[in-house]
Motif scaffolding. Structure first.
Motif, short mmCIF file in Angstrom:
data_model
loop_
_atom_site.label_atom_id
_atom_site.label_comp_id
_atom_site.label_asym_id
_atom_site.label_seq_id
_atom_site.Cartn_x
_atom_site.Cartn_y
_atom_site.Cartn_z
N SER A 89 0.84 -1.20 0.00
CA SER A 89 0.00 0.00 0.00
C SER A 89 0.87 1.24 0.00
N PRO A 90 0.86 1.98 -1.11
CA PRO A 90 1.61 3.24 -1.13
C PRO A 90 1.11 4.22 -0.08
N VAL A 91 -0.17 4.17 0.23
CA VAL A 91 -0.73 5.10 1.22
C VAL A 91 -0.15 4.82 2.61
N ILE A 92 -0.05 3.56 2.98
CA ILE A 92 0.53 3.23 4.28
C ILE A 92 1.99 3.67 4.32
N LEU A 93 2.75 3.31 3.30
CA LEU A 93 4.18 3.64 3.26
C LEU A 93 4.42 5.14 3.19
N SER A 94 3.71 5.83 2.30
CA SER A 94 3.94 7.27 2.14
C SER A 94 3.51 8.06 3.37
N THR A 95 2.50 7.59 4.07
CA THR A 95 2.08 8.27 5.30
C THR A 95 3.20 8.22 6.33
N ALA A 96 3.83 7.06 6.47
CA ALA A 96 4.96 6.94 7.41
C ALA A 96 6.12 7.84 6.98
N ILE A 97 6.41 7.87 5.69
CA ILE A 97 7.48 8.72 5.18
C ILE A 97 7.18 10.19 5.45
N CYS A 98 5.94 10.59 5.18
CA CYS A 98 5.55 11.99 5.39
C CYS A 98 5.57 12.37 6.87
N GLY A 107 10.62 17.82 3.35
CA GLY A 107 9.73 17.08 2.46
C GLY A 107 9.87 15.59 2.61
N PRO A 108 9.24 14.84 1.78
CA PRO A 108 8.49 15.27 0.61
C PRO A 108 7.10 15.79 0.98
N ASP A 109 6.58 16.64 0.12
CA ASP A 109 5.24 17.19 0.30
C ASP A 109 4.22 16.07 0.11
N PRO A 110 3.35 15.84 1.10
CA PRO A 110 2.37 14.77 0.99
C PRO A 110 1.43 14.93 -0.21
N LEU A 111 1.30 16.14 -0.74
CA LEU A 111 0.36 16.39 -1.85
C LEU A 111 1.06 16.59 -3.20
N ASP A 112 2.35 16.29 -3.29
CA ASP A 112 3.11 16.46 -4.52
C ASP A 112 2.84 15.29 -5.47
N ASP A 113 1.88 15.47 -6.35
CA ASP A 113 1.43 14.39 -7.23
C ASP A 113 2.57 13.85 -8.09
N ASN A 114 3.40 14.71 -8.64
CA ASN A 114 4.51 14.25 -9.49
C ASN A 114 5.49 13.37 -8.71
N PHE A 115 5.86 13.82 -7.52
CA PHE A 115 6.79 13.05 -6.70
C PHE A 115 6.22 11.66 -6.39
N TRP A 116 4.98 11.63 -5.89
CA TRP A 116 4.40 10.36 -5.44
C TRP A 116 4.06 9.43 -6.61
N SER A 117 3.69 10.00 -7.75
CA SER A 117 3.43 9.15 -8.92
C SER A 117 4.71 8.42 -9.34
N ALA A 118 5.82 9.14 -9.37
CA ALA A 118 7.11 8.52 -9.71
C ALA A 118 7.53 7.53 -8.64
N TRP A 119 7.29 7.86 -7.39
CA TRP A 119 7.66 6.99 -6.28
C TRP A 119 6.88 5.67 -6.32
N CYS A 120 5.62 5.72 -6.73
CA CYS A 120 4.77 4.52 -6.78
C CYS A 120 5.10 3.59 -7.94
N LEU A 121 5.70 4.11 -8.98
CA LEU A 121 5.91 3.34 -10.20
C LEU A 121 6.61 1.99 -9.99
N PRO A 122 7.71 1.91 -9.25
CA PRO A 122 8.32 0.58 -9.03
C PRO A 122 7.39 -0.39 -8.31
N LEU A 123 6.59 0.12 -7.39
CA LEU A 123 5.63 -0.75 -6.69
C LEU A 123 4.58 -1.27 -7.66
N MET A 124 4.15 -0.41 -8.57
CA MET A 124 3.16 -0.79 -9.56
C MET A 124 3.72 -1.82 -10.53
N ARG A 125 4.95 -1.62 -10.95
CA ARG A 125 5.58 -2.55 -11.91
C ARG A 125 5.73 -3.96 -11.34
#
Length: 169
Positions: A89-98, A107-125
């Motif tokens: 879950s990116p939401v669980i992981l990113s919440t802890a990071i934020c 940072g990172p900014d919890p609402l930075d769509d570009n940052f989090w989209s790129a961050w999620c990509l390896p998890l999605m792959r």
């Protein structure tokens, strides 16, 4: 198949269902055990709403709402784990990071769509299947919508999990 012709900025699940009807890629009403079975020993990407759910009336990130979003995702991750699935879950992981970033004043900014989209990509792959639980807001979440389209365009199944009969919490 692709999501071509369907806007990625305005979720339209019925149009998506029509586009992928009969393909067995977009699967509505799937049970948690079925999702776990589709994971086949690989990770299950847990796509849950975030951005709209964690902003206050002023449009700013609300730490308490972030924790609520992570808690909702954790419940579904737990349900999948009970069936033997490794749900990421990116939401669980990113919440802890934020949380750490906020505490450190960086940072990172919890609402930075570009940052989090790129961050999620390896998890999605790495995911064998994408699971979308019936968390409030899932059907209007642009993030969940984009992730589902991304998976479908790569022939990765997207399971819309059926609502449970009874809630644990």
């Amino acid at each position: 198949m692709t999501c071509a012709g369907i806007q990625h900025e305005a979720p339209d699940w019925s149009a998506l269902q029509g586009l992928f009807d009969g393909s067995k890629l977009l699967r509505p009403g799937v049970s948690v055990p079925e999702v776990a079975g589709l994971g086949s020993g690989r990770s299950v990407y847990l796509a849950t709403p975030y951005r709209r759910e964690v902003t206050n009336a002023d449009g700013r990130f609300d730490r308490w709402l972030g924790r609520q979003a992570a808690s909702a995702a954790a419940l579904w991750s737990w349900r999948l784990a009970q069936e033997g699935a490794s749900a990421v879950s990116p939401v669980i992981l990113s919440t802890a990071i934020c949380e750490v970033g906020i505490d450190l004043g960086q940072g990172p900014d919890p609402l930075d769509d570009n940052f989090w989209s790129a961050w999620c990509l390896p998890l999605m792959r790495d995911a064998a299947v994408f699971a979308v639980p019936p968390i409030s807001g899932w059907d209007r979440s642009i993030g969940v919508w984009r992730e589902a389209c991304w998976a479908l365009e790569r022939n990765v199944p997207v399971c819309l999990i059926a609502s449970p009969v009874a809630e644990v919490c």
